[in-house]
Design a protein around this motif. Structure first.
Motif, short mmCIF file in Angstrom:
data_model
loop_
_atom_site.label_atom_id
_atom_site.label_comp_id
_atom_site.label_asym_id
_atom_site.label_seq_id
_atom_site.Cartn_x
_atom_site.Cartn_y
_atom_site.Cartn_z
N GLY A 1 0.80 -1.22 0.00
CA GLY A 1 0.00 0.00 0.00
C GLY A 1 0.83 1.27 0.00
N ASN A 2 0.12 2.39 0.11
CA ASN A 2 0.77 3.69 -0.03
C ASN A 2 1.67 4.06 1.14
N LYS A 3 1.37 3.50 2.33
CA LYS A 3 2.12 3.95 3.50
C LYS A 3 3.60 3.58 3.41
N LEU A 4 3.90 2.52 2.66
CA LEU A 4 5.30 2.09 2.57
C LEU A 4 6.15 3.14 1.85
N ARG A 5 5.58 3.82 0.87
CA ARG A 5 6.35 4.87 0.17
C ARG A 5 6.70 6.00 1.14
N LYS A 6 5.74 6.34 1.98
CA LYS A 6 6.00 7.43 2.94
C LYS A 6 7.00 6.96 4.00
N LEU A 7 6.84 5.71 4.44
CA LEU A 7 7.72 5.19 5.49
C LEU A 7 9.17 5.09 5.03
N SER B 1 -6.12 -0.07 10.99
CA SER B 1 -5.26 0.85 10.24
C SER B 1 -4.24 0.13 9.36
N ASN B 2 -4.23 0.49 8.07
CA ASN B 2 -3.20 -0.02 7.16
C ASN B 2 -1.84 0.57 7.49
N HIS B 3 -1.86 1.84 7.90
CA HIS B 3 -0.61 2.51 8.24
C HIS B 3 0.06 1.83 9.45
N CYS C 1 -7.03 9.69 -6.30
CA CYS C 1 -6.68 8.79 -5.20
C CYS C 1 -7.72 8.91 -4.09
N ALA C 2 -7.72 7.94 -3.18
CA ALA C 2 -8.52 8.03 -1.97
C ALA C 2 -7.73 8.90 -0.99
N THR C 3 -8.42 9.83 -0.32
CA THR C 3 -7.73 10.69 0.63
C THR C 3 -8.26 10.47 2.04
N GLY C 4 -7.31 10.12 2.95
CA GLY C 4 -7.66 9.93 4.36
C GLY C 4 -7.00 11.02 5.19
N SER C 5 -5.68 10.84 5.45
CA SER C 5 -4.95 11.86 6.22
C SER C 5 -4.31 12.91 5.30
N GLY C 6 -4.34 12.70 4.00
CA GLY C 6 -3.97 13.76 3.05
C GLY C 6 -2.56 13.71 2.49
N GLY C 7 -1.68 12.89 3.09
CA GLY C 7 -0.27 12.91 2.67
C GLY C 7 -0.04 12.42 1.25
N THR C 8 -0.82 11.46 0.82
CA THR C 8 -0.68 10.93 -0.53
C THR C 8 -1.03 12.02 -1.54
N GLN C 9 -2.18 12.64 -1.31
CA GLN C 9 -2.62 13.71 -2.22
C GLN C 9 -1.66 14.90 -2.17
N VAL D 1 -12.63 0.62 2.97
CA VAL D 1 -12.42 1.84 3.76
C VAL D 1 -11.93 3.00 2.88
N TYR D 2 -11.06 2.68 1.92
CA TYR D 2 -10.45 3.75 1.11
C TYR D 2 -10.72 3.58 -0.38
N THR D 3 -10.06 2.60 -0.98
CA THR D 3 -10.05 2.54 -2.45
C THR D 3 -11.42 2.19 -3.03
N HIS E 1 -3.98 2.95 -6.83
CA HIS E 1 -4.47 1.90 -5.92
C HIS E 1 -3.57 1.89 -4.69
N THR E 2 -4.10 2.46 -3.62
CA THR E 2 -3.27 2.67 -2.41
C THR E 2 -3.26 1.47 -1.47
N GLY E 3 -3.89 0.36 -1.86
CA GLY E 3 -3.79 -0.87 -1.06
C GLY E 3 -5.01 -1.12 -0.19
N GLY E 4 -4.80 -1.71 0.99
CA GLY E 4 -5.90 -1.87 1.95
C GLY E 4 -6.61 -3.20 1.93
N GLN E 5 -6.11 -4.16 1.14
CA GLN E 5 -6.88 -5.40 0.92
C GLN E 5 -7.14 -6.23 2.17
C1 LIG Z 1 -4.03 5.51 4.30
C2 LIG Z 1 -4.69 5.04 3.07
C3 LIG Z 1 -5.17 5.94 2.10
C4 LIG Z 1 -5.15 7.42 2.28
O1 LIG Z 1 -3.87 7.97 2.23
P1 LIG Z 1 -3.58 9.33 2.98
O2 LIG Z 1 -2.21 9.67 2.59
O3 LIG Z 1 -3.75 9.05 4.45
O4 LIG Z 1 -4.60 10.34 2.54
C5 LIG Z 1 -5.74 5.44 0.95
N1 LIG Z 1 -5.85 4.11 0.77
C6 LIG Z 1 -5.41 3.21 1.67
C7 LIG Z 1 -5.61 1.78 1.39
C8 LIG Z 1 -4.81 3.65 2.85
O5 LIG Z 1 -4.39 2.75 3.75
#
Ligand SMILES: *Cc1c(COP(=O)(O)O)cnc(C)c1O
Length: 341
Positions: A55-61, A84-86, A196-204, A294-296, A322-326
């Motif tokens: 998922g997307n969190k790995l790029r940030k991590l 939480s996926n993060h 993209c799906a936006t949750g906490s905003g960092g990806t966007q 939850v997201y995608t 596709h930010t993951g989350g499966q």
């Molecule tokens: C966290 C998450 C997002 C949202 O990313 P943010 O950078 O928090 O906006 C989208 N999709 C999945 C699957 C996530 O885990």
């Protein structure tokens, strides 16, 4: 000639399998987009960044962990919802790097291990669960409390904010923007839109800033899953401002368009209507791609609605990240294959 960001990336670890694939979704495009003169839909497979850490969190991590290691930390403390996926990605990254992980989770202890929570535990993370109200009110103090607990045992903790979204974390998707634009160039197009799906905003935040730095006209739209547009506008600009402060890169934020669609959030975080589950079923069946509830799934459902309403008319190519989350599919097992009354 590949396009390059006009700025050096800071130190980062290599944890994700990059570049991730870029794939067309032709059956989806034919059904939902082309009839209303919409774009060809592509998907950037960031659900494939890794197996468990996917998922997307790995790029940030990758960027945040370089900071953590630089500080000499041996413990990671972070927070998020029970599923939480993060937190799951952080738990596994911690294990991979030989660090302890303390998770501060919001919600009710479900009493059974499922989805991401199971993986947190398998990775050996310590988990502390707090009711919604206490978590929202006291999150800062909870980070302080847990930092002190570890310090008192001689450990050196490093705190990672919600979703790893801050001036460090957004480097993940600044860097991903360069990767994506070059994937698209290989397929002979420049994307008019990225979604993209936006949750906490960092990806966007990262994608928006990345496309801006690359000098592209590409419009980046976040489909909000929980917070409203006003909140996210502010949060994304704060993350970018933090990045400017850290890098000493002045930019005029007034020229940056932050585009958010908050019409498809549904009943709240982690809660979705039957239509979102149906979208997940359809994408799995039609394209062999697993979205999450939850997201995608929410964001993609929103995108399909907008496409059918003709809101992307005349657009050539659109890329969905596709930010993951499966792993969240499993705790939601009882919501599938229901029909609308
Ligand atoms: C966290 C998450 C997002 C949202 O990313 P943010 O950078 O928090 O906006 C989208 N999709 C999945 C699957 C996530 O885990």
């Amino acid at each position: 000639m590949p396009k390059r960001l006009p700025i050096e990336l800071p130190d980062h670890l290599s944890l994700a399998n990059l570049p991730t694939p870029l794939q067309p979704l032709d059956r989806i495009s034919e059904r939902y987009s082309l009839p209303s003169r919409g774009p060809r839909i592509w998907v950037k497979r960031d659900d494939l960044t890794e197996s468990g850490m996917s998922g997307n969190k790995l790029r940030k991590l990758e960027f945040v962990m370089a900071k953590a290691q630089g500080s000499g930390a041996n413990v990671l403390i972070t927070c998020g919802g029970i599923q939480s996926n993060h937190c799951r990605a952080t738990a596994l990254v911690g294990a991979r790097l030989g660090m302890k992980v303390q998770l501060i989770l919001r919600g009710k202890d479900p009493g059974e291990l499922d989805g991401n929570l199971l993986l947190d535990k398998l990775a050996g993370a310590e988990v502390a669960v707090y009711p919604d109200e206490e978590y929202s009110r006291d999150l800062e103090q909870l980070f302080e409390k847990w930092s002190e607990v570890y310090q008192s045992h001689g450990d050196k903790p490093f705190c990672i904010p919600t979703g790893a979204s801050d001036g460090h974390g957004i480097w993940g998707y600044i860097s991903a923007s360069e990767e994506l634009i070059n994937d698209c160039a290989e397929q002979r197009f420049e994307p008019s839109h990225i979604v993209c799906a936006t949750g906490s905003g960092g990806t966007q935040a990262g994608l928006t800033l990345g496309c801006h730095l690359l000098g592209l006209q590409t419009r980046v739209t976040g489909y909000a899953v929980c917070q409203n547009s006003a909140y996210l506008q502010k949060k994304i600009r704060e993350d970018i401002a933090h990045w400017m402060e850290l890098t000493g890169n002045p930019l005029d934020l007034n020229f940056l368009s932050v585009l958010i669609n908050d019409d498809y959030r549904g009943p709240g975080y982690g809660l979705a209507g039957v239509e979102v589950y149906q979208t997940i079923e359809e994408l799995a069946r039609l394209e062999g791609i697993l979205l999450d509830p939850v997201y995608t799934g929410k964001a993609f459902h929103g995108l399909l609605q907008e496409l059918q309403q003709g809101n992307y008319q005349g657009v050539d190519n659109l890329v969905f990240i596709h930010t993951g989350g499966q792993f969240a599919l499993f705790p939601h097992r009882n919501h599938f294959f229901l029909t609308v009354e």
